[in-house]
Design an enzyme around this catalytic site. Structure first.
Site, PDB file in Angstrom:
ATOM      1  N   HIS A  96       0.820  -1.246  -0.113  1.00 35.73           N
ATOM      2  CA  HIS A  96       0.011   0.005   0.006  1.00 35.73           C
ATOM      3  C   HIS A  96       0.913   1.048   0.129  1.00 35.73           C
ATOM      4  O   HIS A  96       0.843   1.974  -0.892  1.00 35.73           O
ATOM      5  CB  HIS A  96      -1.015   0.070   1.165  1.00 35.73           C
ATOM      6  CG  HIS A  96      -1.899   1.112   1.310  1.00 35.73           C
ATOM      7  ND1 HIS A  96      -3.129   1.261   1.041  1.00 35.73           N
ATOM      8  CD2 HIS A  96      -1.379   2.426   1.806  1.00 35.73           C
ATOM      9  CE1 HIS A  96      -3.984   2.299   1.197  1.00 35.73           C
ATOM     10  NE2 HIS A  96      -2.818   3.133   1.649  1.00 35.73           N
ATOM     11  N   GLU A  97       1.899   1.293   0.898  1.00 38.72           N
ATOM     12  CA  GLU A  97       2.622   2.492   1.067  1.00 38.72           C
ATOM     13  C   GLU A  97       3.767   2.601  -0.333  1.00 38.72           C
ATOM     14  O   GLU A  97       3.769   3.425  -0.634  1.00 38.72           O
ATOM     15  CB  GLU A  97       3.325   2.464   2.352  1.00 38.72           C
ATOM     16  CG  GLU A  97       2.629   2.368   3.482  1.00 38.72           C
ATOM     17  CD  GLU A  97       1.391   3.593   3.600  1.00 38.72           C
ATOM     18  OE1 GLU A  97       1.730   4.788   2.952  1.00 38.72           O
ATOM     19  OE2 GLU A  97       0.405   3.110   4.223  1.00 38.72           O
ATOM     20  N   HIS A 100       1.874   4.631  -2.736  1.00 45.63           N
ATOM     21  CA  HIS A 100       1.999   6.098  -2.487  1.00 45.63           C
ATOM     22  C   HIS A 100       3.319   6.474  -2.938  1.00 45.63           C
ATOM     23  O   HIS A 100       3.442   7.451  -3.572  1.00 45.63           O
ATOM     24  CB  HIS A 100       1.940   6.443  -0.937  1.00 45.63           C
ATOM     25  CG  HIS A 100       0.555   6.192  -0.550  1.00 45.63           C
ATOM     26  ND1 HIS A 100      -0.625   6.716  -1.472  1.00 45.63           N
ATOM     27  CD2 HIS A 100      -0.155   5.489   0.525  1.00 45.63           C
ATOM     28  CE1 HIS A 100      -1.830   6.273  -0.490  1.00 45.63           C
ATOM     29  NE2 HIS A 100      -1.475   5.747   0.374  1.00 45.63           N
TER      30      HIS A 100
END
Length: 194
Positions: A96-97, A100
Site C-alpha cells: 500500500h505504502e 504512494h
C-alpha cells in the site's frame, strides 16, 4: 502516527488485531516482504522511474495512533510494529505504502495538502494493493457480495483523508468523487489491478 513525524499518507489499522511485534521482529518481517513478487515489482518500477529505494526506505517503528503504517515524502515508509502481528499484514502495508511512494515518484508535483492529489493516491493504493479484497473485508466484518471493493476503497479513502488537516469532510468527499474514475482506472505500473 509515528513518534518522530506524521506521514503524508497512512494505512488503516484493524482495531480487532492483537498486540503487535517488537521493532526487530517487524524489521525481519519487512525484509521478508521484499521477497513478495508485488513488493519486488513496485521497488523495481520505482528504481526504473529514477527513485532510489535504499536500505532504510522501509522501517519498523512504534506508532502512537491506531494505524498500520505510512509514507512520508523524503523519509520513506514506516511500518507500525506495535499494531501488526503476521507477515501478510506487513506485506499489505508495504505494498500500500509503496504505491504512494511510486505515485510521488512518477508525479513530481504530487501535493499531499491537495485533497484531490491525496484522494487519488489513496484510491490507487486501495485498489492496487488488495486492501479491499473480499477476504480482507470479511475479516473486518464487512459482508457484502456485490460492489464491496469500490465501497471499501471509498470508505478507506475518506478515513485516510480525515487525517489530512487540509481536507474537511466535505472537501475530502468532493475530491474523491471528482478523481474517482481517473484514479481507479489508473493501474500504473501494473497492466491491470493485481
Amino acid at each position: 502516527m509515528e513518534d518522530a513525524a506524521a506521514p503524508n499518507s497512512g494505512s488503516e489499522f484493524n482495531p480487532g488485531a492483537r498486540r503487535g511485534k517488537s521493532i526487530d521482529e517487524c524489521q525481519d518481517m519487512i525484509r521478508r516482504s521484499f521477497r513478495n513478487p508485488i513488493v519486488k515489482f513496485l521497488m523495481e518500477q520505482m528504481e526504473k522511474s529514477g527513485c532510489r529505494v535504499g536500505d532504510n526506505f522501509v522501517k519498523a517503528v512504534v506508532c502512537t495512533g491506531p494505524v498500520a503504517g505510512g509514507y512520508t515524502k523524503g523519509r520513506g515508509i514506516t511500518v507500525c510494529s506495535n499494531y501488526l502481528t503476521i507477515q501478510d499484514e506487513v506485506n499489505q502495508v508495504v505494498i500500500h505504502e509503496l504505491i504512494h511512494a511510486y505515485d510521488e515518484c512518477r508525479a513530481k508535483n504530487l501535493d499531499w495538502t491537495n485533497c484531490a492529489h491525496h484522494a487519488c493516491s489513496e484510491i490507487r493504493a486501495g485498489h492496487l494493493s488488495g486492501d479491499c479484497h473480499f477476504k480482507r473485508e470479511l475479516l473486518r466484518g464487512f459482508i457484502k457480495l456485490r460492489g464491496h471493493e469500490q465501497e471499501c476503497i471509498k470508505r478507506r479513502v475518506l478515513k485516510s483523508l480525515r487525517g489530512n488537516p487540509y481536507c474537511s469532510e466535505v472537501a475530502a468527499k468532493d475530491a474523491m468523487e471528482a478523481v474517482w474514475d481517473t484514479c481507479y482506472n489508473d493501474t500504473k505500473p501494473f497492466d491491470r489491478a493485481p
